[in-house]
Design a protein around this motif. Structure first.
Motif, mmCIF file in Angstrom:
data_model
loop_
_atom_site.group_PDB
_atom_site.id
_atom_site.type_symbol
_atom_site.label_atom_id
_atom_site.label_comp_id
_atom_site.label_asym_id
_atom_site.label_seq_id
_atom_site.Cartn_x
_atom_site.Cartn_y
_atom_site.Cartn_z
ATOM 1 N N ASN A 46 0.826 -1.204 0.000
ATOM 2 C CA ASN A 46 0.000 0.000 0.000
ATOM 3 C C ASN A 46 0.865 1.261 0.000
ATOM 4 N N GLN A 47 2.043 1.212 0.660
ATOM 5 C CA GLN A 47 2.952 2.359 0.625
ATOM 6 C C GLN A 47 3.421 2.637 -0.802
ATOM 7 N N ASN A 48 3.788 1.587 -1.501
ATOM 8 C CA ASN A 48 4.256 1.781 -2.880
ATOM 9 C C ASN A 48 3.158 2.340 -3.785
ATOM 10 N N ILE A 49 1.901 2.011 -3.485
ATOM 11 C CA ILE A 49 0.794 2.544 -4.289
ATOM 12 C C ILE A 49 0.533 4.013 -3.935
ATOM 13 N N CYS A 50 0.585 4.306 -2.656
ATOM 14 C CA CYS A 50 0.247 5.670 -2.213
ATOM 15 C C CYS A 50 1.298 6.703 -2.601
ATOM 16 N N CYS A 51 2.525 6.281 -2.893
ATOM 17 C CA CYS A 51 3.556 7.254 -3.248
ATOM 18 C C CYS A 51 3.281 7.929 -4.591
ATOM 19 N N SER A 52 2.294 7.445 -5.312
ATOM 20 C CA SER A 52 1.983 8.049 -6.609
ATOM 21 C C SER A 52 1.400 9.451 -6.472
ATOM 22 N N VAL A 53 0.930 9.819 -5.287
ATOM 23 C CA VAL A 53 0.330 11.146 -5.101
ATOM 24 C C VAL A 53 1.288 12.112 -4.410
ATOM 25 N N PHE A 54 2.588 11.760 -4.324
ATOM 26 C CA PHE A 54 3.544 12.640 -3.657
ATOM 27 C C PHE A 54 3.678 13.986 -4.384
ATOM 28 N N SER A 55 3.597 13.956 -5.684
ATOM 29 C CA SER A 55 3.723 15.223 -6.423
ATOM 30 C C SER A 55 2.579 16.179 -6.063
ATOM 31 N N TYR A 56 1.348 15.621 -5.876
ATOM 32 C CA TYR A 56 0.222 16.475 -5.474
ATOM 33 C C TYR A 56 0.409 16.990 -4.047
ATOM 34 N N ALA A 57 0.923 16.141 -3.206
ATOM 35 C CA ALA A 57 1.180 16.577 -1.831
ATOM 36 C C ALA A 57 2.216 17.697 -1.805
ATOM 37 N N LYS A 58 3.233 17.603 -2.666
ATOM 38 C CA LYS A 58 4.248 18.650 -2.739
ATOM 39 C C LYS A 58 3.624 19.976 -3.192
ATOM 40 N N GLU A 59 2.731 19.891 -4.140
ATOM 41 C CA GLU A 59 2.064 21.102 -4.603
ATOM 42 C C GLU A 59 1.227 21.734 -3.492
ATOM 43 N N TRP A 60 0.561 20.901 -2.696
ATOM 44 C CA TRP A 60 -0.209 21.418 -1.578
ATOM 45 C C TRP A 60 0.691 22.173 -0.602
ATOM 46 N N LEU A 61 1.847 21.596 -0.291
ATOM 47 C CA LEU A 61 2.751 22.230 0.677
ATOM 48 C C LEU A 61 3.359 23.524 0.126
ATOM 49 N N GLU A 62 3.609 23.547 -1.158
ATOM 50 C CA GLU A 62 4.193 24.751 -1.747
ATOM 51 C C GLU A 62 3.199 25.901 -1.800
ATOM 52 N N SER A 63 1.920 25.554 -1.958
ATOM 53 C CA SER A 63 0.917 26.607 -2.118
ATOM 54 C C SER A 63 0.289 27.049 -0.813
ATOM 55 N N CYS A 64 0.387 26.227 0.221
ATOM 56 C CA CYS A 64 -0.311 26.575 1.459
ATOM 57 C C CYS A 64 0.470 26.037 2.653
#
Length: 688
Positions: free
Chosen positions: A197-215
């Protein structure tokens, strides 16, 4: 009384659950009544495992599950799903009962249905959360049914990045859904850890990075940091992937921004600790990734955060562990730690804190400080060399070359000395071999030259005399007897009965080579002429006429007188033959003296040294050749020890054993008989 009250309460709860279940069954056309009944049920079962278990036993759990699937009223569905979630959360048996792929598929249909409202989706996500929490089977079903993929899609789309206004009710509902999705994804990958499940969930890291950069609002940063931290925990592959999408850079920037705002804001300080924990989880398994944080001066920022008084012990532990992982292998971070007084700060934490975990974390950083100090000292030396001018470097190189040449010269000299020593040892070894060969040849020639008839009593007496007589010393071409303290009396007795010619004949104690004298030569010549026999008769008469005291006290003088008498008699009859004899005599004396001097045993040459019975016997055993005297002594000692061993084994009487013991050689038995006979003759002679 208390037990009765408890029992009464339990009975009341069971009665209420039965009534509420009946209400649900008979109020199918009244959704509000069903909703109120469901709310009452979950209020009773909340944090009450026994009530939830009783509801499962009476069939209420499965009825509520069917009601959530079959009801056409949205409010009933939402209330039913929420009640299921409360019951599953409070009782593990209810969780195992409902954790089936069928329920996950029903929940997926709720999430995918366009008619489903945000609140219904939120309740569906909540049920998924309680099904997978602390449940490995639930984590497996959420992956196999594809439910985790649907959750990741909601993570991307549930909340718009451009419009984050939580004061708006609609946006707030979407945020609640998005926050629930983040919590559910955290439960899917952790406790227990699920690498798939960890290997599957890492696919959204780029979106998480965008969230942190914007807010950098706590409502956004906290859920994302929790999701990222649990997804990368103890998974090197996911950690590297997060670093590859520049997630570490984003976290370092967020941390720097939060620390700048934390001076006047308590919430920013707490949020900075959350970001710090996420950073530590991202580099814990691979400290080499800490190099990325060096350019953002993360270590110095953490050192500024550590002394904050608002932090509790757990938060300080997280900060110190992050510093330790950053400085474990990265030299830039190590240098930054030293420059920002990190070492005294760690020592202060170690001395002031009483918490064991905090002390362990500080010790971990101090160990890194020890290593970095050694490495930085080497780096400083290298940098100082780089600062030097080219001429100084060239001079230093030349000095090193000269030193190396000196080392080579010394090494060659040592090698040359080693070769010389080995050569000397080889020469000494060859000389010893030649000496041993020559000694054996001399012994062989001497034994051949002095073979005598063993049946002749005179020869037997001469052999006995060779064992006991002292050494013959050549002085001024005359052979004289050197008296010995141990055998002086025996010499005097033997000289009385021996022929004067034979009396001057002796054998050395080293190699049994006889000492050839003028008297021996004359005795040999007597066998070739009758006149020599007359001469021998005169010699005998001379010997008888001498007093016994003179014979005993001055043996050397008597021998010389006898020699002169024999020579005068011989010269009157054969002068020419005497000249030839003198030449032979000098040759024999010279060769005999050389052999006697070269071949003396260790027992003969050890006079004047301190020995005992053990050391003297060991010395004789190590000698390669022995004289007759010491050979007899050594043989007697061996027989003595052999008899002692026999006596010990047989346990016989000591007196009997000593009586049977012989201390003299067997082949020398005749010496005792002849000595006793000689003693009687001496007594008769003195009595006359």
């Amino acid at each position: 009384m208390e037990n009765q009250k408890v029992q009464k309460t339990q009975c009341d709860v069971k009665t209420d659950l039965n009534l509420l279940l009946e209400c649900l069954k008979y109020q199918m056309d009244c959704p509000m009544s069903q909703k109120e009944a469901l709310i009452t049920i979950y209020s009773i079962c909340q944090q009450n495992s026994e009530a939830s278990e009783y509801l499962r036993e009476i069939g209420g759990l499965m009825f509520i599950n069917d009601l959530a699937k079959s009801s056409i009223h949205c409010i009933v569905k939402e209330a039913a799903l929420f009640t299921l979630g409360i019951i599953i959360e409070s009782n593990v048996y209810c969780q195992q009962t409902l954790c089936t792929p069928a329920l996950f598929e029903d929940l997926i249909s709720f999430l995918m249905n366009k008619d489903s409202g945000v609140n219904l989706k939120r309740m569906s996500v909540y049920v998924i959360l309680v099904l997978v929490s602390n449940n490995k089977n639930g984590q497996t079903y959420v992956r196999e049914t594809g439910c985790i993929g649907l959750l990741l899609q909601l993570f991307r789309t549930a909340l718009s990045i451009s419009e984050i206004n939580l004061s708006d009710e609609n946006i707030n509902q979407c945020y609640q859904l998005w926050s629930s999705v983040c919590s559910t994804l955290c439960a899917c990958v952790n406790n227990p850890q699920n690498e798939d499940n960890q290997n599957i969930c890492c696919s959204v890291f780029s979106y998480a990075k965008e969230w942190l950069e914007s807010c950098t609002e706590p409502e956004i940063v906290r859920p994302i940091c929790s999701f990222v931290g649990l997804t990368v925990a103890n998974n090197s592959y996911v950690q590297k992937y997060f670093a590859s999408v520049r997630g570490l850079d984003t976290l370092a920037k967020v941390l720097t921004k939060l620390l700048r705002d934390s001076y006047g804001s308590h919430s920013s300080t707490k949020l900075a600790v959350v970001v710090t924990k996420t950073l530590d989880a991202c580099i814990a398994n691979d400290s080499n990734m800490g190099v990325v944080l060096a350019k953002y001066h993360t270590v110095s920022e953490l050192l500024k955060l550590l002394p904050n008084d608002t932090l509790d012990t757990g938060e300080k532990i997280s900060i110190i562990l992050t510093i330790g992982h950053c400085t474990e292998v990265c030299e830039e971070n190590q240098y930054e730690l030293l420059n920002n007084n990190g070492l005294p700060l760690m020592i202060q934490v170690l001395t002031e804190s009483q918490d064991e975990e905090l002390n362990k974390a500080a010790t971990f950083v101090l160990q890194n400080c020890k290593q970095m100090t050694e490495q930085l000292s080497l780096k400083i030396n290298e940098n100082s060399l780089n600062v030097n001018s080219a001429e100084e470097l060239e001079a230093d190189t030349q000095r090193r070359e000269r030193t190396l040449q000196d080392y080579w010269k010394k090494a060659k000299e040592i090698l040359h000395r080693i070769n010389l020593i080995e050569k000397e040892h080889d020469e000494q070894r060859v000389q010893r071999k030649i000496f041993v060969n020559r000694s054996s040849e001399v012994s062989t020639e001497a034994s051949k030259y002095h073979e005598v008839n063993t049946n002749d009593p005179k020869n037997q007496m001469e052999r006995t005399y060779r064992v006991h007589c002292p050494q013959l010393i050549c002085k001024s071409n005359d052979w004289i007897l050197a008296p010995s303290a141990n055998s002086l009396s025996l010499q005097n007795e033997i000289l009385k009965t021996m022929n004067p010619v034979n009396a001057s004949t002796g054998h050395s104690e080293q190699d049994n080579v006889p000492c050839s004298t003028e008297l021996q030569t004359d005795s040999v010549l007597q066998s070739h002429s009758i006149n020599e026999k007359n001469t021998c008769g005169k010699k005998q008469s001379v010997q008888v006429s001498l007093p016994s005291e003179q014979l005993l006290k001055q043996p050397a003088k008597i021998v010389r007188n006898l020699k002169q008498a024999c020579i005068s008699g011989t010269n009157n009859q054969r002068s020419s033959y005497g000249d030839i004899t003198k030449g032979k005599k000098s040759i024999l004396i010279t060769s005999s003296s050389l052999r006697t001097a070269d071949l003396r045993c260790l027992g003969c040459t050890a006079q004047g040294q301190s020995f005992n019975s053990k050391t003297f016997s060991k010395m004789l055993q190590t000698c390669p050749y022995l004289c007759d005297c010491h050979k007899v002594i050594l043989e007697a000692e061996k027989r003595y020890k052999k008899e002692l061993r026999k006596m010990t084994v047989c346990n016989s009487s000591s007196s009997t054993a000593y009586k049977k013991m012989l201390l003299t050689p067997v082949n020398k038995g005749r010496l005792h008989r002849e000595t006793s006979t000689f003693q009687r003759r001496k007594e008769n002679f003195q009595s006359k």
